[in-house]
Scaffold this motif. Structure first.
Motif, PDB file in Angstrom:
ATOM      1  N   GLU A 183       7.958   5.333   5.532  1.00 44.84           N
ATOM      2  CA  GLU A 183       7.740   5.645   7.078  1.00 44.84           C
ATOM      3  C   GLU A 183       8.376   6.824   7.456  1.00 44.84           C
ATOM      4  O   GLU A 183       7.695   7.467   8.205  1.00 44.84           O
ATOM      5  N   GLY A 184       9.441   7.049   7.022  1.00 41.40           N
ATOM      6  CA  GLY A 184       9.957   8.533   7.384  1.00 41.40           C
ATOM      7  C   GLY A 184       9.418   9.787   6.701  1.00 41.40           C
ATOM      8  O   GLY A 184       9.459  10.813   7.445  1.00 41.40           O
ATOM      9  N   TYR A 185       9.033   9.461   5.420  1.00 42.06           N
ATOM     10  CA  TYR A 185       8.275  10.616   4.760  1.00 42.06           C
ATOM     11  C   TYR A 185       6.973  10.248   4.166  1.00 42.06           C
ATOM     12  O   TYR A 185       7.090   9.992   3.078  1.00 42.06           O
ATOM     13  N   PRO A 186       6.053  10.293   5.200  1.00 42.14           N
ATOM     14  CA  PRO A 186       4.810   9.635   4.371  1.00 42.14           C
ATOM     15  C   PRO A 186       4.208  10.369   3.201  1.00 42.14           C
ATOM     16  O   PRO A 186       3.301   9.730   2.493  1.00 42.14           O
ATOM     17  N   LEU A 187       4.419  11.511   3.001  1.00 41.05           N
ATOM     18  CA  LEU A 187       3.911  12.523   1.914  1.00 41.05           C
ATOM     19  C   LEU A 187       4.726  12.524   0.987  1.00 41.05           C
ATOM     20  O   LEU A 187       4.467  13.254  -0.249  1.00 41.05           O
ATOM     21  N   ALA A 188       5.872  11.655   0.866  1.00 41.55           N
ATOM     22  CA  ALA A 188       6.868  11.765  -0.345  1.00 41.55           C
ATOM     23  C   ALA A 188       6.229  10.710  -1.537  1.00 41.55           C
ATOM     24  O   ALA A 188       6.148   9.475  -1.150  1.00 41.55           O
ATOM     25  N   PRO A 189       5.871  11.373  -2.565  1.00 42.84           N
ATOM     26  CA  PRO A 189       5.400  10.332  -3.571  1.00 42.84           C
ATOM     27  C   PRO A 189       6.672   9.468  -4.049  1.00 42.84           C
ATOM     28  O   PRO A 189       7.937   9.817  -4.445  1.00 42.84           O
ATOM     29  N   ILE A 190       6.513   8.019  -4.068  1.00 43.80           N
ATOM     30  CA  ILE A 190       7.638   7.197  -4.622  1.00 43.80           C
ATOM     31  C   ILE A 190       7.154   6.398  -5.471  1.00 43.80           C
ATOM     32  O   ILE A 190       5.987   5.510  -5.419  1.00 43.80           O
ATOM     33  N   GLU A 232      10.643  16.785  -6.678  1.00 51.96           N
ATOM     34  CA  GLU A 232      11.880  17.653  -6.325  1.00 51.96           C
ATOM     35  C   GLU A 232      12.159  17.851  -4.598  1.00 51.96           C
ATOM     36  O   GLU A 232      13.154  17.800  -4.057  1.00 51.96           O
ATOM     37  N   GLU A 233      10.858  18.038  -4.153  1.00 54.05           N
ATOM     38  CA  GLU A 233      11.084  18.191  -2.702  1.00 54.05           C
ATOM     39  C   GLU A 233      11.384  17.042  -1.898  1.00 54.05           C
ATOM     40  O   GLU A 233      12.243  17.193  -0.994  1.00 54.05           O
ATOM     41  N   TYR A 234      11.467  15.840  -2.325  1.00 60.55           N
ATOM     42  CA  TYR A 234      11.987  14.576  -1.502  1.00 60.55           C
ATOM     43  C   TYR A 234      13.266  14.164  -2.238  1.00 60.55           C
ATOM     44  O   TYR A 234      13.619  13.052  -1.596  1.00 60.55           O
ATOM     45  N   VAL A 235      13.658  14.419  -3.426  1.00 56.01           N
ATOM     46  CA  VAL A 235      14.760  13.813  -3.976  1.00 56.01           C
ATOM     47  C   VAL A 235      16.090  13.533  -3.277  1.00 56.01           C
ATOM     48  O   VAL A 235      16.563  12.538  -3.505  1.00 56.01           O
ATOM     49  N   GLU A 236      16.270  14.684  -2.446  1.00 53.42           N
ATOM     50  CA  GLU A 236      17.647  14.669  -1.807  1.00 53.42           C
ATOM     51  C   GLU A 236      17.579  13.551  -0.449  1.00 53.42           C
ATOM     52  O   GLU A 236      18.317  12.617  -0.504  1.00 53.42           O
ATOM     53  N   VAL A 237      16.318  13.507   0.035  1.00 54.82           N
ATOM     54  CA  VAL A 237      16.143  12.527   1.357  1.00 54.82           C
ATOM     55  C   VAL A 237      15.961  11.150   0.641  1.00 54.82           C
ATOM     56  O   VAL A 237      16.704  10.227   1.367  1.00 54.82           O
ATOM     57  N   GLY A 270       0.992  -1.199  -0.069  1.00 55.71           N
ATOM     58  CA  GLY A 270      -0.083  -0.078   0.034  1.00 55.71           C
ATOM     59  C   GLY A 270       0.903   1.252  -0.029  1.00 55.71           C
ATOM     60  O   GLY A 270       0.328   2.396  -0.508  1.00 55.71           O
ATOM     61  N   PHE A 271       1.917   1.214   0.659  1.00 58.54           N
ATOM     62  CA  PHE A 271       2.974   2.510   0.537  1.00 58.54           C
ATOM     63  C   PHE A 271       3.502   2.805  -0.823  1.00 58.54           C
ATOM     64  O   PHE A 271       3.833   4.033  -0.999  1.00 58.54           O
ATOM     65  N   LEU A 272       3.300   1.833  -1.805  1.00 61.56           N
ATOM     66  CA  LEU A 272       3.671   2.241  -3.092  1.00 61.56           C
ATOM     67  C   LEU A 272       2.259   2.487  -4.167  1.00 61.56           C
ATOM     68  O   LEU A 272       2.246   3.218  -4.922  1.00 61.56           O
ATOM     69  N   THR A 273       1.289   1.444  -3.797  1.00 61.02           N
ATOM     70  CA  THR A 273       0.052   1.553  -4.582  1.00 61.02           C
ATOM     71  C   THR A 273      -0.612   2.727  -4.254  1.00 61.02           C
ATOM     72  O   THR A 273      -1.272   3.274  -5.562  1.00 61.02           O
ATOM     73  N   LYS A 274      -0.544   3.383  -3.356  1.00 61.18           N
ATOM     74  CA  LYS A 274      -1.556   4.475  -3.115  1.00 61.18           C
ATOM     75  C   LYS A 274      -1.014   5.920  -3.811  1.00 61.18           C
ATOM     76  O   LYS A 274      -1.897   6.730  -3.931  1.00 61.18           O
ATOM     77  N   TRP A 275      -0.105   5.625  -4.449  1.00 55.66           N
ATOM     78  CA  TRP A 275       0.466   6.853  -5.283  1.00 55.66           C
ATOM     79  C   TRP A 275       0.086   6.581  -6.772  1.00 55.66           C
ATOM     80  O   TRP A 275       0.094   7.703  -7.641  1.00 55.66           O
ATOM     81  N   PHE A 276      -0.681   5.663  -7.155  1.00 54.41           N
ATOM     82  CA  PHE A 276      -1.242   5.594  -8.424  1.00 54.41           C
ATOM     83  C   PHE A 276      -2.875   6.029  -8.194  1.00 54.41           C
ATOM     84  O   PHE A 276      -3.602   5.141  -7.865  1.00 54.41           O
ATOM     85  N   ASN A 277      -2.899   7.090  -8.303  1.00 50.39           N
ATOM     86  CA  ASN A 277      -4.207   8.024  -8.114  1.00 50.39           C
ATOM     87  C   ASN A 277      -4.278   8.981  -9.030  1.00 50.39           C
ATOM     88  O   ASN A 277      -3.506   9.180 -10.060  1.00 50.39           O
TER      89      ASN A 277
END
Length: 498
Positions: A431-438, A449-454, A135-142
């Motif tokens: 888990e660490g960045y739940p708002l980061a689309p991956i 871009e907001e999350y690319v460095e982390v 779910g941590f991956l599939t949720k970004w297919f929206n």
């Protein structure tokens, strides 16, 4: 439930003028078979270059009981498709393709028949079940994942026209020793874009190497440049020379030291042995204390999902072959991200083989690493023999892994890749960045871009910890200017050839 058929095919007129003589008959089932000819290659890139698409009879019969009558109607009466009339029981399914007139981009249509639609939904639900734990991956297919379909449509037409006019621009498949037809490439790319446009998501985890397959993994990389999330550009973080990089873990005794272990009632680790490995029991018993101290973040074969029938991958046999100090040259080149360049130069200087671009270099390296041991004796295996000459100890380890099954090495590496990218890296990011689309695309992860460095930092930390060497990670922004450059490059190549 959408299916896709050639855009210039008026199936209603054709079937009206030449109705079927058999019953039961449903137009939706007829169109579904047509859909498969374009859809199957999307899920299996190994057949995208083939002229005829193999359709598994048993799987088709599960959905359409009298499928043979439909195929005969399409081929003989309507003359929409043609067959290679070749199949080998248990090895090759009969192949089909559209006649030349209908090798065009596709249009979508809805399945209207209630019963058949439910049968297709049931099949899709089985795929969904395979990714239920992701779910941590599939949720970004929206609905925030968008593609500029009109831009892609125009791009693909331009690309296709350039290639049709100049065969020197066609891509060559080194494995199959044939050129990829531009029309097939255009159709597959356009269909993958259209599915994303309609949010027709196709998500599944395969049960072979546990890769997560999505609309993005099945999409040609050049058209991902028109994909955005919530209006933001996506940036891909790619592991350079990923398969060779992951292969370095196979050169470590620590990776092979345990094949399988499990917690017993006292919560201590116990070892499970296969019969061929029983002779190593005394050796393993001596280092049992080491097993009990294994940390969860140390990559070991016992962490990797592999089939039970692959269990012969040598507890005891592989470690003995690893007592060698000739690995460092190979590891240094891989870790620096320069292995492909080294081999490209060696192929040219010592064999006179000139490779046109990065794709050809990668294909040549894959031929070296993943073809069978017996292939080494063939005339076209000169690059493989050269690799053995340059990296004898490494070659011997890989040959040992492939000694009973040539597919084991690539499957093992892909399983390692899946474990690290999905279970370790993507999960830690979520888990660490739940708002980061991956979005994982096998050996890479894309985010905004907001999350690319982390995300890059987490990839660097986890891969270094697991493999023992830091990876080389390359950032690539998905943007339409890359598509413009691609067309300009094709135009320049065409001028040079002319």
């Amino acid at each position: 439930m959408r299916i896709y058929i050639p855009e210039n095919l008026d199936i209603f007129e054709l079937t009206h003028n030449n109705p079927p003589s058999f019953k039961p008959y449903k137009l939706d089932k007829l169109c579904y078979i047509l859909h498969l000819i374009n859809a199957i290659p999307l899920m299996d890139k190994n057949i995208q270059g083939e002229d005829f698409v193999p359709i598994n009879a048993k799987k088709l019969q599960d959905k359409i009981q009298n499928y043979k009558k439909y195929l005969n109607y399409l081929e003989s009466d309507l003359q929409i498709i043609e067959s290679d009339n070749h199949y080998v029981v248990g090895e090759k399914s009969k192949g089909f393709r559209f006649i030349e007139r209908y090798r065009t981009p596709v249009k979508s249509m809805q399945v209207e028949d209630f019963t058949f639609r439910n049968k297709l939904k049931a099949h899709k639900n089985r795929k969904i079940e395979s990714v239920k734990h992701l779910g941590f991956l599939t949720k970004w297919f929206n609905d925030k994942l968008r593609i500029d379909y009109d831009y892609i449509d125009d791009f693909l037409v331009q690309e296709h026209n350039l290639k049709i006019k100049d065969k020197a621009l066609w891509e060559y498949d080194r494995v199959r020793k044939k050129y990829k037809h531009p029309t097939n490439q255009m159709v597959h790319a356009q269909m993958s874009a259209q599915r994303l446009k309609w949010q027709d998501y196709n998500l599944m985890l395969d049960d072979n190497v546990y890769r997560f397959h999505t609309n993005l993994t099945n999409m040609p990389s050049r058209i991902r440049n028109a994909v955005t999330y919530d209006g933001q550009k996506l940036i891909s973080l790619d592991i350079k020379n990923s398969q060779p990089y992951l292969s370095t873990i196979l050169l470590s005794r620590d990776f092979w030291i345990v094949q399988k272990f499990e917690r017993n009632k006292n919560n201590s680790l116990s070892i499970a042995f296969d019969e061929p490995q029983s002779r190593y029991f005394s050796y393993l018993n001596k280092i049992n204390k080491v097993f009990n101290e294994i940390k969860s973040d140390t990559l070991n074969i016992s962490h990797i999902n592999i089939h039970n029938n692959d269990s012969y991958i040598m507890l005891g046999e592989i470690p003995q072959s690893l007592i060698n100090n000739e690995f460092q040259d190979y590891i240094d080149l891989v870790v620096s991200g320069k292995l492909y360049e080294f081999l490209e130069d060696a192929f040219l200087q010592e064999l006179g083989i000139e490779l046109k671009d990065r794709k050809e270099v990668k294909a040549a390296v894959f031929q070296v690493l993943f073809t069978s041991n017996q292939f080494k004796g063939q005339a076209e295996a000169a690059p493989k023999r050269l690799f053995e000459q340059k990296f004898k100890a490494v070659f011997d380890v890989f040959a040992k892994i492939k000694s009973k099954d040539k597919s084991l090495l690539p499957r093992l590496l892909q399983s390692i890749e899946s474990h690290l990218m999905i279970n370790i890296i993507a999960k830690r990011v979520s888990e660490g960045y739940p708002l980061a689309p991956i979005y994982t695309i096998h050996d890479s992860i894309s985010t905004t871009e907001e999350y690319v460095e982390v995300v890059e930092q987490i990839m660097m930390e986890e891969l270094t910890k697991a493999i023992g060497h830091p990876p080389t990670i390359k950032q690539e922004v998905w943007c339409k200017s890359n598509m413009v450059k691609h067309l300009e490059t094709l135009k320049e190549k065409a001028k040079v050839v002319a």
